[in-house]
Scaffold this motif. Structure first.
Motif, PDB file in Angstrom:
ATOM      1  N   VAL A   1       5.856  18.340  -7.843  1.00 53.04           N
ATOM      2  CA  VAL A   1       5.218  17.722  -8.288  1.00 53.04           C
ATOM      3  C   VAL A   1       5.562  17.517  -9.971  1.00 53.04           C
ATOM      4  CG1 VAL A   1       2.712  18.047  -9.729  1.00 53.04           C
ATOM      5  CG2 VAL A   1       3.390  19.035  -6.958  1.00 53.04           C
ATOM      6  N   ILE A   2       5.951  17.865 -10.319  1.00 49.78           N
ATOM      7  CA  ILE A   2       6.883  18.217 -12.338  1.00 49.78           C
ATOM      8  C   ILE A   2       8.802  18.788 -12.043  1.00 49.78           C
ATOM      9  CG2 ILE A   2       5.839  20.698 -12.194  1.00 49.78           C
ATOM     10  CD1 ILE A   2       4.902  20.114 -15.216  1.00 49.78           C
ATOM     11  N   SER A   3       8.810  17.921 -13.221  1.00 44.94           N
ATOM     12  CA  SER A   3      10.482  17.967 -14.034  1.00 44.94           C
ATOM     13  C   SER A   3      10.768  18.672 -14.553  1.00 44.94           C
ATOM     14  CB  SER A   3      10.566  16.515 -13.905  1.00 44.94           C
ATOM     15  OG  SER A   3      10.107  16.005 -15.614  1.00 44.94           O
ATOM     16  N   GLY A   4      11.271  18.967 -14.960  1.00 46.33           N
ATOM     17  CA  GLY A   4      11.874  20.418 -15.915  1.00 46.33           C
ATOM     18  C   GLY A   4      11.917  19.635 -16.982  1.00 46.33           C
ATOM     19  N   HIS A   5      11.803  18.326 -17.450  1.00 48.38           N
ATOM     20  CA  HIS A   5      11.567  17.066 -18.662  1.00 48.38           C
ATOM     21  C   HIS A   5      10.387  17.897 -18.880  1.00 48.38           C
ATOM     22  CE1 HIS A   5      13.300  15.221 -21.975  1.00 48.38           C
ATOM     23  NE2 HIS A   5      12.679  15.052 -22.565  1.00 48.38           N
ATOM     24  N   THR A   6       8.927  17.178 -18.256  1.00 51.14           N
ATOM     25  CA  THR A   6       8.106  17.483 -18.549  1.00 51.14           C
ATOM     26  C   THR A   6       7.538  19.290 -18.534  1.00 51.14           C
ATOM     27  OG1 THR A   6       7.539  15.736 -17.110  1.00 51.14           O
ATOM     28  CG2 THR A   6       5.896  17.487 -17.250  1.00 51.14           C
ATOM     29  N   LEU A   7       8.077  19.621 -17.649  1.00 52.67           N
ATOM     30  CA  LEU A   7       7.704  20.748 -18.881  1.00 52.67           C
ATOM     31  C   LEU A   7       8.901  21.491 -19.297  1.00 52.67           C
ATOM     32  CD1 LEU A   7       8.946  23.126 -14.982  1.00 52.67           C
ATOM     33  CD2 LEU A   7       6.405  22.459 -16.188  1.00 52.67           C
ATOM     34  N   LYS A   8       9.468  20.669 -20.187  1.00 49.30           N
ATOM     35  CA  LYS A   8      10.486  21.392 -21.321  1.00 49.30           C
ATOM     36  C   LYS A   8       8.505  20.600 -22.558  1.00 49.30           C
ATOM     37  CE  LYS A   8      13.106  18.737 -25.306  1.00 49.30           C
ATOM     38  NZ  LYS A   8      13.725  17.975 -25.718  1.00 49.30           N
ATOM     39  N   HIS A   9       8.077  19.713 -22.772  1.00 49.65           N
ATOM     40  CA  HIS A   9       7.809  19.454 -23.420  1.00 49.65           C
ATOM     41  C   HIS A   9       6.332  20.170 -23.328  1.00 49.65           C
ATOM     42  CE1 HIS A   9       8.873  14.621 -22.867  1.00 49.65           C
ATOM     43  NE2 HIS A   9       9.205  15.763 -23.669  1.00 49.65           N
ATOM     44  N   LEU A  10       6.556  20.631 -21.996  1.00 49.13           N
ATOM     45  CA  LEU A  10       4.611  21.382 -22.260  1.00 49.13           C
ATOM     46  C   LEU A  10       5.330  23.257 -22.683  1.00 49.13           C
ATOM     47  CD1 LEU A  10       3.936  20.897 -18.347  1.00 49.13           C
ATOM     48  CD2 LEU A  10       2.934  20.204 -20.623  1.00 49.13           C
ATOM     49  N   PHE A  11       6.276  23.633 -22.599  1.00 49.44           N
ATOM     50  CA  PHE A  11       6.502  24.825 -23.208  1.00 49.44           C
ATOM     51  C   PHE A  11       6.831  24.984 -24.540  1.00 49.44           C
ATOM     52  CE2 PHE A  11       8.594  25.562 -18.644  1.00 49.44           C
ATOM     53  CZ  PHE A  11       7.479  27.166 -18.650  1.00 49.44           C
ATOM     54  N   ALA A  12       7.348  23.419 -24.841  1.00 43.26           N
ATOM     55  CA  ALA A  12       7.859  23.490 -26.470  1.00 43.26           C
ATOM     56  C   ALA A  12       6.000  23.002 -27.021  1.00 43.26           C
ATOM     57  CB  ALA A  12       8.667  21.691 -26.358  1.00 43.26           C
ATOM     58  N   THR A  13       5.214  22.919 -26.415  1.00 39.91           N
ATOM     59  CA  THR A  13       4.685  22.455 -27.028  1.00 39.91           C
ATOM     60  C   THR A  13       3.090  24.023 -26.714  1.00 39.91           C
ATOM     61  OG1 THR A  13       3.934  20.861 -25.962  1.00 39.91           O
ATOM     62  CG2 THR A  13       1.501  21.787 -26.650  1.00 39.91           C
ATOM     63  N   LEU A  14       3.364  24.894 -26.058  1.00 41.80           N
ATOM     64  CA  LEU A  14       3.012  26.544 -26.549  1.00 41.80           C
ATOM     65  C   LEU A  14       3.957  26.904 -27.432  1.00 41.80           C
ATOM     66  CD1 LEU A  14       3.256  27.244 -22.118  1.00 41.80           C
ATOM     67  CD2 LEU A  14       1.594  27.981 -23.852  1.00 41.80           C
ATOM     68  N   ALA A  15       4.913  26.843 -27.750  1.00 44.14           N
ATOM     69  CA  ALA A  15       6.176  27.176 -28.970  1.00 44.14           C
ATOM     70  C   ALA A  15       5.389  26.858 -29.825  1.00 44.14           C
ATOM     71  CB  ALA A  15       7.046  27.108 -29.032  1.00 44.14           C
ATOM     72  N   ALA A  16       5.061  25.662 -30.230  1.00 40.63           N
ATOM     73  CA  ALA A  16       3.674  25.115 -31.653  1.00 40.63           C
ATOM     74  C   ALA A  16       3.048  26.022 -31.972  1.00 40.63           C
ATOM     75  CB  ALA A  16       4.303  23.786 -31.290  1.00 40.63           C
ATOM     76  N   ALA A  17       2.163  26.153 -30.363  1.00 39.81           N
ATOM     77  CA  ALA A  17       1.135  26.113 -30.465  1.00 39.81           C
ATOM     78  C   ALA A  17       1.030  27.912 -31.563  1.00 39.81           C
ATOM     79  CB  ALA A  17       0.087  26.697 -29.407  1.00 39.81           C
ATOM     80  N   VAL A  18       2.145  28.984 -30.730  1.00 42.36           N
ATOM     81  CA  VAL A  18       1.914  30.515 -30.994  1.00 42.36           C
ATOM     82  C   VAL A  18       1.838  30.198 -32.075  1.00 42.36           C
ATOM     83  CG1 VAL A  18       3.744  31.953 -30.952  1.00 42.36           C
ATOM     84  CG2 VAL A  18       3.239  30.923 -28.873  1.00 42.36           C
ATOM     85  N   ILE A  19       2.751  29.899 -33.058  1.00 40.97           N
ATOM     86  CA  ILE A  19       2.957  29.393 -34.520  1.00 40.97           C
ATOM     87  C   ILE A  19       1.668  29.512 -35.462  1.00 40.97           C
ATOM     88  CG2 ILE A  19       4.040  28.149 -36.540  1.00 40.97           C
ATOM     89  CD1 ILE A  19       6.631  27.573 -34.518  1.00 40.97           C
ATOM     90  N   VAL A  20       0.954  28.314 -34.768  1.00 39.59           N
ATOM     91  CA  VAL A  20      -0.648  27.649 -35.384  1.00 39.59           C
ATOM     92  C   VAL A  20      -1.426  28.929 -35.390  1.00 39.59           C
ATOM     93  CG1 VAL A  20      -2.319  26.221 -35.188  1.00 39.59           C
ATOM     94  CG2 VAL A  20      -0.125  25.273 -34.886  1.00 39.59           C
ATOM     95  N   TRP A  21      -0.586  29.630 -34.012  1.00 39.54           N
ATOM     96  CA  TRP A  21      -1.980  30.595 -33.712  1.00 39.54           C
ATOM     97  C   TRP A  21      -2.005  31.887 -34.704  1.00 39.54           C
ATOM     98  CZ3 TRP A  21      -0.382  35.121 -31.412  1.00 39.54           C
ATOM     99  CH2 TRP A  21      -1.432  36.749 -31.467  1.00 39.54           C
ATOM    100  N   ARG A  22      -0.436  32.291 -34.873  1.00 38.50           N
ATOM    101  CA  ARG A  22      -0.040  33.011 -35.842  1.00 38.50           C
ATOM    102  C   ARG A  22      -0.836  32.763 -36.849  1.00 38.50           C
ATOM    103  NH1 ARG A  22      -1.082  37.979 -37.360  1.00 38.50           N
ATOM    104  NH2 ARG A  22       0.202  38.188 -39.260  1.00 38.50           N
ATOM    105  N   LEU A  23      -0.270  31.583 -37.575  1.00 39.63           N
ATOM    106  CA  LEU A  23      -0.885  31.859 -39.302  1.00 39.63           C
ATOM    107  C   LEU A  23      -2.400  31.498 -39.222  1.00 39.63           C
ATOM    108  CD1 LEU A  23       1.838  28.515 -39.412  1.00 39.63           C
ATOM    109  CD2 LEU A  23       1.635  30.439 -40.507  1.00 39.63           C
ATOM    110  N   GLY A  24      -3.719  31.330 -38.657  1.00 40.29           N
ATOM    111  CA  GLY A  24      -4.972  30.786 -38.233  1.00 40.29           C
ATOM    112  C   GLY A  24      -5.512  31.832 -37.752  1.00 40.29           C
ATOM    113  N   GLU A  25      -3.933  32.906 -37.661  1.00 40.26           N
ATOM    114  CA  GLU A  25      -4.852  34.130 -37.765  1.00 40.26           C
ATOM    115  C   GLU A  25      -4.329  34.924 -39.167  1.00 40.26           C
ATOM    116  OE1 GLU A  25      -2.880  37.219 -35.470  1.00 40.26           O
ATOM    117  OE2 GLU A  25      -4.412  37.609 -33.567  1.00 40.26           O
TER     118      GLU A  25
END
Length: 272
Positions: free
Chosen positions: A238-262
């Motif tokens: 259903v999904i490739s490793g490279h697509t998963l790469k994009h999703l995991f990298a998005t989560l990494a960025a989201a964690v940083i933004v979330w912490r800065l917002g906190e």
């Protein structure tokens, strides 16, 4: 008296070793020396061939293209959340670097989508350039925060130039014969090592340290998924490793933004 001694002992144990203040510079010097000795690192010949070749509608390599949307959403979320609070004491020193990070995050969405639409070395420039700028932004932000520097814009500009140069070096060396990824790879590696060291040495809040470590963990998963692009696609279908790469990298960025917002949220509450 015994209580004072106990508290002093705990303080000494919590205080970072003086070696921590030297480790970032030592790491950079060692990494540069090792890369110089190792010699040029070329891009694999098969780099542009990704596992998932399926189109979605009229979009070729659809999953790898559309999975970049998350970067744009996180970048826009970051600006909406943080821009009004950019003068808060909890954000002011690091804001120039974080602004570069967020702009580059949006740029990554566009650049990576463009690259995956028609993968080749020229389109790859526009994928790698914003990624290098994201790294530069994070380095500038955390350096200014931990070292209590007010030179946020000069730091972001200087590191941005280094980031652009690292991508230009790869492309120009490729045009002239053997491409060399060493500066670009070093640019990606530096935030993963320097940011935790700076945060530990200068004893930033534990919540910040944990958030960046979690982001680094997601980024590490992204790199593992990237290396297992074909294997993951063959097994998951259903999904490739490279697509998963994009999703995991998005989560990494989201964690940083979330912490800065906190962080700015707490600052705003404390000053109301």
């Amino acid at each position: 008296m015994s209580s004072f001694v106990s508290s002093s002992s705990r303080f000494r144990q919590a205080a970072p070793s003086k070696a921590l203040f030297w480790l970032p510079a030592l790491f950079v010097a060692t990494a540069i020396a090792a890369l110089c000795v190792y010699g040029p690192i070329s891009q694999p010949l098969s780099y542009h061939h990704f596992a998932d070749q399926r189109a979605i509608g009229n979009v070729p390599h659809g999953a790898d293209v559309w999975s970049n949307l998350g970067f744009a959403l996180v970048g826009l979320w970051g600006f909406i959340l943080l821009f009004p609070q950019r003068h808060q004491p909890q954000l002011k020193r690091g804001w120039p670097g974080y602004a570069l990070f967020l702009l580059a995050l949006i740029g990554t969405a566009a650049g990576s989508a463009y690259y995956h639409w028609a993968p080749d070395n020229f389109s790859l420039i526009w994928d790698r350039l914003p990624i290098a700028l994201m790294c530069a932004g994070l380095l500038a932000a955390v350096y200014c925060e931990t070292h209590r520097s007010h030179e946020g814009w000069p730091a972001a500009a200087a590191l941005g130039i280094v980031a652009i140069t690292s991508v230009a070096w790869w492309y120009v060396t490729g045009v002239n014969g053997q491409d060399d990824l060493r500066p670009y790879l070093l640019m990606q590696c530096l935030p993963l090592v320097l940011i935790p060291l700076w945060q530990r040495a200068y004893r930033v809040p534990i919540a910040d340290q944990r958030a960046f470590l979690l982001a680094i963990g997601f980024y590490a998963l992204a790199k593992v998924a990237e290396l297992g692009d074909q294997v993951l696609f063959d097994n998951l279908h259903v999904i490739s490793g490279h697509t998963l790469k994009h999703l995991f990298a998005t989560l990494a960025a989201a964690v940083i933004v979330w912490r800065l917002g906190e962080r700015v949220g707490y600052s705003r509450i404390s000053t109301d």
